[in-house]
Design an enzyme around this catalytic site. Structure first.
Site, PDB file in Angstrom:
ATOM      1  N   GLY A   1      35.048 -80.061  74.401  1.00 50.39           N
ATOM      2  CA  GLY A   1      35.799 -79.468  75.514  1.00 50.39           C
ATOM      3  C   GLY A   1      36.058 -78.004  75.205  1.00 50.39           C
TER       4      GLY A   1
ATOM      5  N   SER B   1      40.567 -74.393  77.936  1.00 50.91           N
ATOM      6  CA  SER B   1      41.651 -73.534  77.446  1.00 50.91           C
ATOM      7  C   SER B   1      42.088 -73.913  76.034  1.00 50.91           C
ATOM      8  CB  SER B   1      42.855 -73.630  78.389  1.00 50.91           C
ATOM      9  OG  SER B   1      42.450 -73.353  79.697  1.00 50.91           O
TER      10      SER B   1
ATOM     11  N   ARG C   1      41.972 -70.034  81.250  1.00 49.96           N
ATOM     12  CA  ARG C   1      40.641 -69.432  81.271  1.00 49.96           C
ATOM     13  C   ARG C   1      40.620 -68.282  82.275  1.00 49.96           C
ATOM     14  NH1 ARG C   1      36.282 -74.282  81.544  1.00 49.96           N
ATOM     15  NH2 ARG C   1      37.853 -75.600  82.517  1.00 49.96           N
TER      16      ARG C   1
ATOM     17  N   LYS D   1      58.135 -85.430  76.738  1.00 51.25           N
ATOM     18  CA  LYS D   1      57.404 -84.402  77.489  1.00 51.25           C
ATOM     19  C   LYS D   1      56.980 -84.953  78.848  1.00 51.25           C
ATOM     20  CE  LYS D   1      53.936 -80.841  76.980  1.00 51.25           C
ATOM     21  NZ  LYS D   1      52.563 -80.598  76.585  1.00 51.25           N
TER      22      LYS D   1
ATOM     23  N   ASN E   1      58.084 -83.563  82.473  1.00 45.44           N
ATOM     24  CA  ASN E   1      57.038 -83.245  83.441  1.00 45.44           C
ATOM     25  C   ASN E   1      57.277 -83.971  84.769  1.00 45.44           C
ATOM     26  OD1 ASN E   1      54.421 -83.616  84.812  1.00 45.44           O
ATOM     27  ND2 ASN E   1      53.664 -82.358  83.126  1.00 45.44           N
TER      28      ASN E   1
ATOM     29  N   ASN F   1      57.471 -81.167  87.531  1.00 51.69           N
ATOM     30  CA  ASN F   1      56.192 -80.704  88.093  1.00 51.69           C
ATOM     31  C   ASN F   1      55.892 -81.190  89.507  1.00 51.69           C
ATOM     32  OD1 ASN F   1      56.242 -79.803  85.478  1.00 51.69           O
ATOM     33  ND2 ASN F   1      54.076 -80.156  85.100  1.00 51.69           N
TER      34      ASN F   1
ATOM     35  N   ASN G   1      59.341 -73.079  88.941  1.00 50.46           N
ATOM     36  CA  ASN G   1      60.282 -74.025  88.325  1.00 50.46           C
ATOM     37  C   ASN G   1      61.726 -73.704  88.725  1.00 50.46           C
ATOM     38  OD1 ASN G   1      58.045 -75.093  87.179  1.00 50.46           O
ATOM     39  ND2 ASN G   1      58.548 -74.576  85.059  1.00 50.46           N
TER      40      ASN G   1
END
Ligand code: NAP
Length: 305
Positions: A9, A12, A133, A184, A188, A192, A202
């Site tokens: 992968g 990023s 990216r 986490k 999230n 999110n 946010n």
């Protein structure tokens, strides 16, 4: 001779890790999808890391998943929804001594990978580093952070953490990595999806305190019910703190949606709802949030799984 870091992968996080490991003189190889991606990578001449406005290219060797050489250490740096297929693509190169480091956000993909690779040691990671990216094979290091690594099945730290220290990757071995991943995930889930549905940064959630508090209450019940009381502790005040501290930021899910990329919903809110169901816990607000998000993604023509 150090063990080669195979990085699967070149997005990023994969690039952020690969370039820093290579910069420290450690052997790194990139594993790319197919010959076309490999050719494109070779034409680019390497991976570029942009740090504090300075771009540096690292000519890390690349290969495809089909290469025959065994892989002893694999850094899996794809999205959660690609993890199982990506690991399967190199299954023929993995053996009893292989170690997999799983950088995926959320929960669910780690178990999927471990189930299809029972012979390999799977180490989960939870990272607060940030990168994006800004071109093919180019990544901007956007936010310094920390990475916790751990293996719920085997508490002993691997010796190669020294490589991370040499590469300047801030990290710690965590005996309670599941607690960290769950915490986490809960943060999230509370932040999110609402930023996507209210179309805000946010900090915009300061206008929706009640909605956030209701989600935190259900998430706290869920964490306690599924054996993660430490992850449940003081969840709501932390969510409020994060909303305040990151008020000017767009959440990762917001960014995925605005860039018309697939989200990791099934490994975050979707996973929370699935686990609640398994424990026969009703979480009406989380479930309603999931439904609203699915409809929203569907209306935008984006995948909702
Ligand atoms: P990303 O930029 O989209 O990169 C994922 C990469 O995986 C892409 O380059 C993709 O290749 C590649 N890939 C997928 N399947 C593959 C396969 N079968 N073979 C070879 N390559 C494959 O994603 P990311 O932002 O690095 O995120 C990775 C994980 O880290 C996610 O779970 C994310 O939530 C988590 N995370 C990210 C950050 C961050 O700041 N970016 C921070 C913390 C956690 P193509 O380009 O060919 O599609």
């Amino acid at each position: 001779m150090s063990t080669t870091w195979h990085v699967l992968g070149a997005g990023s996080l994969g690039t952020l890790w690969a370039t820093r490991l290579a910069r420290a003189g450690l052997p790194v190889r990139l594993v790319l999808r197919n010959d076309a991606r490999l050719q494109a990578y070779r034409n680019a001449g390497g991976l570029t890391l942009v740090e504090q406005g300075q771009a540096q290219c690292y000519p890390i060797p690349g290969e495809t998943a089909d290469s025959p050489e065994p892989i002893k250490r694999l850094l899996l740096a794809c999205k959660a929804y690609d993890a199982e297929a990506a690991v399967s693509s190199v299954a023929h190169r993995l053996g009893d001594e292989s170690e997999l480091i799983l950088l995926q956000n959320g929960l669910g993909s780690q178990d999927a990978v471990a189930n299809c690779m029972p012979q390999a040691r799977c180490i989960s990671a939870s990272s607060t580093e940030g990168a994006f990216r800004d071109g093919d094979w180019r990544v901007v290091f956007a936010g310094h952070g920390y990475t916790w690594l751990g293996d719920p099945a085997h508490p002993v730290a691997p010796f190669w953490l020294d490589d991370l220290a040499a590469a300047g990757i801030p990290h710690a071995w965590s005996a309670d990595i599941l607690t960290r991943l769950w915490r986490k995930l809960a943060l999230n889930c509370a932040i999110n999806p609402l930023t996507v549905l209210h179309h805000c940064k946010n900090g915009g959630l300061q206008e929706h305190r009640c909605e956030v508090a209701t989600l935190c209450a259900e998430l706290t019940d869920l964490l306690e019910r599924c054996g993660q009381p430490a992850a449940a502790e003081d969840l709501q005040p932390e969510v409020e703190r994060v909303i305040q501290a990151t008020a000017a930021n767009y959440s990762s899910m917001y960014q995925d949606v605005s860039n018309r990329r697939r989200t990791e919903i099934s490994y975050l809110l979707g996973y929370a709802c699935k686990v609640a169901q398994r424990h026969e816990l009703t979480v009406p607000h989380l479930e309603q949030l999931r439904q609203r998000l699915i409809v929203h993604l569907h209306n935008l023509g984006l995948p909702s799984d």
